[in-house]
Enzyme design. Structure first.
Site, PDB file in Angstrom:
ATOM      1  CB  CYS A   1       1.395   7.298  -4.391  1.00  0.00           C
ATOM      2  SG  CYS A   1       3.046   7.945  -4.306  1.00  0.00           S
ATOM      3  CG  ASP A   2      -0.710   5.103  -1.808  1.00  0.00           C
ATOM      4  OD1 ASP A   2      -0.783   4.678  -2.976  1.00  0.00           O
ATOM      5  OD2 ASP A   2       0.209   4.797  -1.031  1.00  0.00           O
TER       6      ASP A   2
ATOM      7  CB  CYS B   1       3.401   8.416  -1.321  1.00  0.00           C
ATOM      8  SG  CYS B   1       3.302   9.341  -2.845  1.00  0.00           S
TER       9      CYS B   1
END
Ligand code: NAP
Length: 315
Positions: A140-141, A137
């Site tokens: 997200c990251d 992701c």
């Protein structure tokens, strides 16, 4: 095996942002929902560290903490949880029957919010580095790799979107694809090709992830000529598709060619009284906030559905 004769107004299957938001709204609407949370309760956010894009947390929040807070909020409004997986469902009868590992649950309505799981390469060295340099992701990251070089694996729209996002954060993004043709939409592919800091490595696969505790490099293999090379890299994003968690729904509900629940009229499925929320039917956005929004909509539609059912049954 417990056999409940009590008919629930609403059972929510799944306890990610979609299921828990549905629970909060349904509980506040006096539906006393039962959430079948699953053994790995909390969904994909339980696998994430910092969540910086969920509105309301200016300093960010850890994924598991966010899910704990959503769950406490649902409990505060009288939601009951069963921390088990659903084994099978019978949506051909009314009320509906849901069998967990130890209980048979009967419900007038159901929201399915079982989400989707990112597909991983499945090679032996991969698991050790998930959360330590390997992610599925970019949204997200991605920020963990600010100014660094990363790899994206895949040749579809997800890989292109991930690469596009990462190109704004990272110094260089390599897209590694196992063929020289791409499934991605041509326009998206062209857009990605136009980015100066994105480079394609075609006909290639990752053979091994390398490093002590944190990923430091990968062994790449060119599958056309068989040559291998070790490439230093800070992060690898696997973008080879998501798999909706709908195995238990086969033969019960209409699913599309990829296994996602077929959507009928906003939050409805092919069966009246069965609703969907979140990634289990979302082929595109797959964000915590869009899942939460879908959970809210499904709960509101269940309220209407049960109200109409009551009127029909009283006639
Ligand atoms: P996808 O279209 O199935 O593409 C998956 C890619 O990963 C393919 O290029 C595939 O290679 C590769 N792949 C699969 N398994 C692999 C493995 N084990 N090792 C290496 N590579 C592997 O999946 P997706 O990109 O997630 O897209 C899924 C759906 O969502 C599509 O319908 C897409 O249009 C949609 N989507 C749309 C958007 C948008 O912005 N509109 C964004 C994301 C997704 P091969 O090509 O060789 O099979």
């Amino acid at each position: 095996m417990k056999d409940s004769t009590d008919i629930k107004k609403l059972v929510i299957i799944g306890s990610g942002p979609a299921g828990l938001t549905a629970a909060i709204y349904a509980a506040r609407g006096s539906l006393s929902p039962l959430v079948i949370a699953g053994r790995s309760a909390g969904g994909q956010l339980m696998l994430t560290t910092d969540v910086d894009d969920f509105p309301g947390f200016s300093e960010g929040i850890q994924g598991p903490q966010l899910m704990m807070q959503m769950r406490s909020q649902a409990e505060r409004f009288n939601t009951r949880f069963i921390n088990e997986d659903v084994v099978e469902v019978d949506f051909s009868t009314r009320p509906f029957v849901i069998q967990t590992e130890s209980e048979k649950v009967i419900a007038q309505s159901v929201i399915i919010a079982t989400g989707a799981s990112a597909m991983w390469l499945g090679i032996p060295s991969e698991e050790k580095f998930i959360g330590h340099g390997v992610s599925a992701c970019a949204v997200c990251d991605g920020l963990f790799f600010q100014g660094k070089e990363v790899l994206v694996i895949g040749g579809g729209d997800t890989a292109m979107r991930e690469a596009q996002h990462l190109s704004k954060i990272c110094s260089k993004v390599y897209i590694v694809h196992r063929r020289n043709e791409f499934r991605a939409q041509p326009a998206l592919l062209e857009l990605v090709k136009s980015k100066p800091n994105i480079e394609f490595i075609i006909d290639s696969v990752i053979e091994e992830f390398l490093g002590e505790n944190v990923l430091t490099s990968v062994r790449l293999k060119n599958i056309k000529n068989g040559t291998t090379s070790v490439m230093p890299i800070a992060g690898v994003f696997i973008a080879i598709g998501h798999k909706p968690n709908t195995e238990f729904l086969k033969s019960q509900l209409e699913l599309d060619d990829k296994g996602y629940i077929k959507v009928f009229d906003e939050t409805k499925t092919s069966i009246d009284g069965i609703f969907w929320a979140g990634d289990v039917a979302d082929r595109i956005y797959k964000q915590a906030v869009t899942a939460a929004a879908a959970g809210c909509k499904a709960a509101l539609d269940v309220e209407d559905y049960l109200e109409n059912l009551k009127i029909k049954q009283s006639k």
